[in-house]
Design an enzyme around this catalytic site. Structure first.
Site, PDB file in Angstrom:
ATOM      1  CG  ASP A  16      -0.201  -0.252   2.502  1.00 45.82           C
ATOM      2  OD1 ASP A  16       0.971   0.148   2.618  1.00 45.82           O
ATOM      3  OD2 ASP A  16      -0.794  -0.870   3.400  1.00 45.82           O
TER       4      ASP A  16
ATOM      5  CG  ASP B  57       1.215   4.399   4.562  1.00 43.03           C
ATOM      6  OD1 ASP B  57       0.053   3.982   4.411  1.00 43.03           O
ATOM      7  OD2 ASP B  57       2.116   3.722   5.084  1.00 43.03           O
TER       8      ASP B  57
ATOM      9  CG  ASP C 189      10.104   2.374  11.419  1.00 39.30           C
ATOM     10  OD1 ASP C 189      10.235   3.012  10.345  1.00 39.30           O
ATOM     11  OD2 ASP C 189       9.404   1.341  11.492  1.00 39.30           O
TER      12      ASP C 189
HETATM   13  P1  ATP Z   1       4.702  -2.642   5.297  1.00 41.27           P
HETATM   14  O1  ATP Z   1       5.160  -2.783   3.893  1.00 41.27           O
HETATM   15  O2  ATP Z   1       4.853  -3.889   6.064  1.00 41.27           O
HETATM   16  O3  ATP Z   1       3.371  -1.976   5.448  1.00 41.27           O
HETATM   17  P2  ATP Z   1       5.623  -0.138   6.317  1.00 41.27           P
HETATM   18  O4  ATP Z   1       7.012   0.392   6.537  1.00 41.27           O
HETATM   19  O5  ATP Z   1       4.791   0.580   5.312  1.00 41.27           O
HETATM   20  O6  ATP Z   1       5.779  -1.665   5.965  1.00 41.27           O
HETATM   21  P3  ATP Z   1       3.553   0.515   8.159  1.00 41.27           P
HETATM   22  O7  ATP Z   1       3.231  -0.116   9.466  1.00 41.27           O
HETATM   23  O8  ATP Z   1       2.578   0.529   7.073  1.00 41.27           O
HETATM   24  O9  ATP Z   1       4.899  -0.176   7.702  1.00 41.27           O
HETATM   25  O10 ATP Z   1       4.005   1.997   8.514  1.00 41.27           O
HETATM   26  C1  ATP Z   1       4.134   3.020   7.549  1.00 41.27           C
HETATM   27  C2  ATP Z   1       5.310   3.942   7.918  1.00 41.27           C
HETATM   28  O11 ATP Z   1       5.078   4.556   9.187  1.00 41.27           O
HETATM   29  C3  ATP Z   1       6.641   3.243   8.064  1.00 41.27           C
HETATM   30  O12 ATP Z   1       7.294   3.089   6.834  1.00 41.27           O
HETATM   31  C4  ATP Z   1       7.383   4.186   8.985  1.00 41.27           C
HETATM   32  O13 ATP Z   1       7.890   5.291   8.285  1.00 41.27           O
HETATM   33  C5  ATP Z   1       6.286   4.661   9.914  1.00 41.27           C
HETATM   34  N1  ATP Z   1       6.183   3.820  11.114  1.00 41.27           N
HETATM   35  C6  ATP Z   1       5.402   2.728  11.271  1.00 41.27           C
HETATM   36  N2  ATP Z   1       5.532   2.203  12.490  1.00 41.27           N
HETATM   37  C7  ATP Z   1       6.412   2.976  13.141  1.00 41.27           C
HETATM   38  C8  ATP Z   1       6.956   2.964  14.459  1.00 41.27           C
HETATM   39  N3  ATP Z   1       6.629   2.024  15.321  1.00 41.27           N
HETATM   40  N4  ATP Z   1       7.832   3.945  14.772  1.00 41.27           N
HETATM   41  C9  ATP Z   1       8.164   4.910  13.888  1.00 41.27           C
HETATM   42  N5  ATP Z   1       7.689   4.968  12.655  1.00 41.27           N
HETATM   43  C10 ATP Z   1       6.829   4.029  12.257  1.00 41.27           C
HETATM   44 MG    MG Z   2       2.677   0.141   4.933  1.00 42.07          MG
END
Ligand code: ATP
Ligand code: MG
Length: 442
Positions: free
Chosen positions: A68, A70, A146
């Protein structure tokens, strides 16, 4: 690379700005979601800053298919809501707006800052953030993410990727690096330790030394995270297609101890490899099913993850003279009840987990009408699959699984033959002493 300015950010991170042009990063708009592009267009048109950020951009840069996209913006949640009729404010810890564009839901977050001592940003005594709704600039937003690779901002209007924390170079080097001081960042949110493992497993990257070093020391901080959040995070880690490769990292970094203490103890204390093998097989099955687009249930995975304790305790109780059925029931309840404090498994899954385990003793009973009634059990398939895993792991001798494989496809007379052919090898446990009361230990 293309640094424009440099300053110290609130996380004591060097914040600079690299602008990576399209010819360098190669992101193609055809790979981006229509909904997120639309949302960004509307936000930018209304005078706000807006970018695609997070896993979507990271995965595209790695040549993978993103799950997805964001959107991060300078517009406040209420301002976002005003712009989109079909939108909804969600989340308490972090406020997010879900915007519906056609069938797509686009997650829109407002740039967050990290102003310390703010009422909007509160930590508990271990440094964990319990509230984090301070808004900030895009640079502030980058440093509170993160990992560096998750803090890349793509602007569709000029096709540029903005990098404030060196994430682009880290991605090129295949390195997962936490932003800021690792220990502080893990204390703020211990789930970041699980996310680190998820990304190395899923993306085949490696953990930068400073990012990896504190995990073992801080692993037990996961106990401070809400047990229901951990249920979700464990599924993202182990039931998202990369469980088999991620599991050894959990062990290596002592995170399994924090999440599944009894499983971790048994994996460490027995020389038998069958428990480890059973979990690996279950994870592998789950990964394969997901790749084939088949459904998976957390119940099956958790049945395997807790099986070492259940099985161990089952054997112990049976050796003390309790009936096999009763022993298994006690071992099952004890194990699930004990572990709910670490990971809160929703009730509906607990019921299925119990059924899968119960079936392990039901499947042993193959006389009279028993097999037909077991075959009718609503969870027969899961129980039978679980039995096959136990056989393949070497925990029990092969035979019972094959018997059931045959029984399922037999006609009435073949079924009778199968029942007659059974040597009751699985029923040699000492007979139950009726009336003997089971006494809970300790
Ligand atoms: P995935 O592909 O598994 O969704 P993702 O990196 O997009 O991985 P998400 O949980 O969708 O993970 O989170 C979107 C974004 O929000 C991350 O890429 C990161 O920048 C931020 N983020 C998510 N969780 C945290 C956290 N616990 N602490 C800091 N930033 C976070
Ligand atoms: Mg994500």
């Amino acid at each position: 690379m293309f640094s424009v300015f440099k300053k110290k950010g609130p996380q004591l991170v060097d914040v600079y700005k690299d602008v990576i042009p399209q010819e360098y990063h190669g992101i193609d708009h055809r790979d981006l979601s229509h909904g997120s592009l639309k949302v960004i267009e509307v936000l930018q048109h209304s005078g706000y800053e807006a970018y695609l950020v997070g896993g979507g951009i990271r995965d595209l840069l790695l040549g993978k298919h993103p799950k997805d996209f964001d959107v991060a913006t300078s517009a406040k949640p209420m301002e976002v809501q005003k712009l989109f009729r079909k939108s909804r404010l969600i989340g308490r810890r972090f406020q997010i707006v879900h915007v519906r564009i056609g069938a797509e839901i686009v997650e829109v977050t407002t740039f967050r800052g990290s102003a310390n001592n703010s009422k909007m940003r509160q930590s508990n005594e271990s440094g964990m953030l319990v509230r984090d709704n301070v808004f900030g600039s895009v640079e502030d937003d980058a440093v509170r993410r993160d990992f560096t690779m998750n803090a890349l901002y793509y602007d569709p209007s000029n096709h540029q990727v903005l990098d404030f924390v060196g994430g682009y170079d880290d991605l090129e080097d295949g390195v997962v690096r936490i932003i800021g001081d690792p220990e502080t960042r893990y204390r703020e949110d211990p789930v970041r330790m699980l996310r680190a493992i998820r990304f190395i497993g899923k993306l085949g990257l490696s953990l930068e030394d400073g990012t990896s070093e504190p995990i073992r020391r801080l692993a037990l901080l996961l106990r401070d995270v809400s047990a229901s959040r951990l249920f979700d995070e464990v599924l993202k880690l182990l039931q998202a297609g990369y469980g088999r490769v991620s599991f050894p990292y959990l062990i290596h970094h002592d995170l399994l101890k924090a999440l599944f203490p009894s499983t971790s103890d048994l994996l460490e204390s027995t020389d038998d490899t069958h428990y480890r093998q059973l979990i690996n097989l279950a994870l592998n099955n789950t990964d394969i099913r997901l790749k084939e687009g088949k459904s998976v249930t957390p119940a099956f995975l958790y049945a395997a993850l807790y099986w070492p304790k259940v099985h161990h305790r089952w054997q112990e109780l049976a050796a003390e003279g309790h009936g096999r059925t009763q022993s298994l029931a006690i071992a099952s309840s004890e194990t699930l009840t004990l572990n709910q404090q670490f990971i809160a498994i929703p009730k509906r899954f607990c019921a299925t987990i119990h059924e899968i385990w119960d079936l392990q003793v039901k499947l042993e009973k193959r006389h009279g009408r028993r097999p037909d009634s077991t075959l009718e059990h609503p969870r027969f398939r899961a129980g039978y699959d679980f039995l096959l895993l136990r056989e393949r792991s070497g925990e029990i001798m092969a035979g019972l699984g094959e018997w059931w494989t045959n029984y399922q496809v037999s006609d009435e007379s073949q079924k009778r033959e199968l029942i007659v052919s059974v040597k009751e090898v699985f029923e040699q446990a000492p007979k139950r002493h009726f009336g003997k009361k089971y006494k809970r230990r300790g």
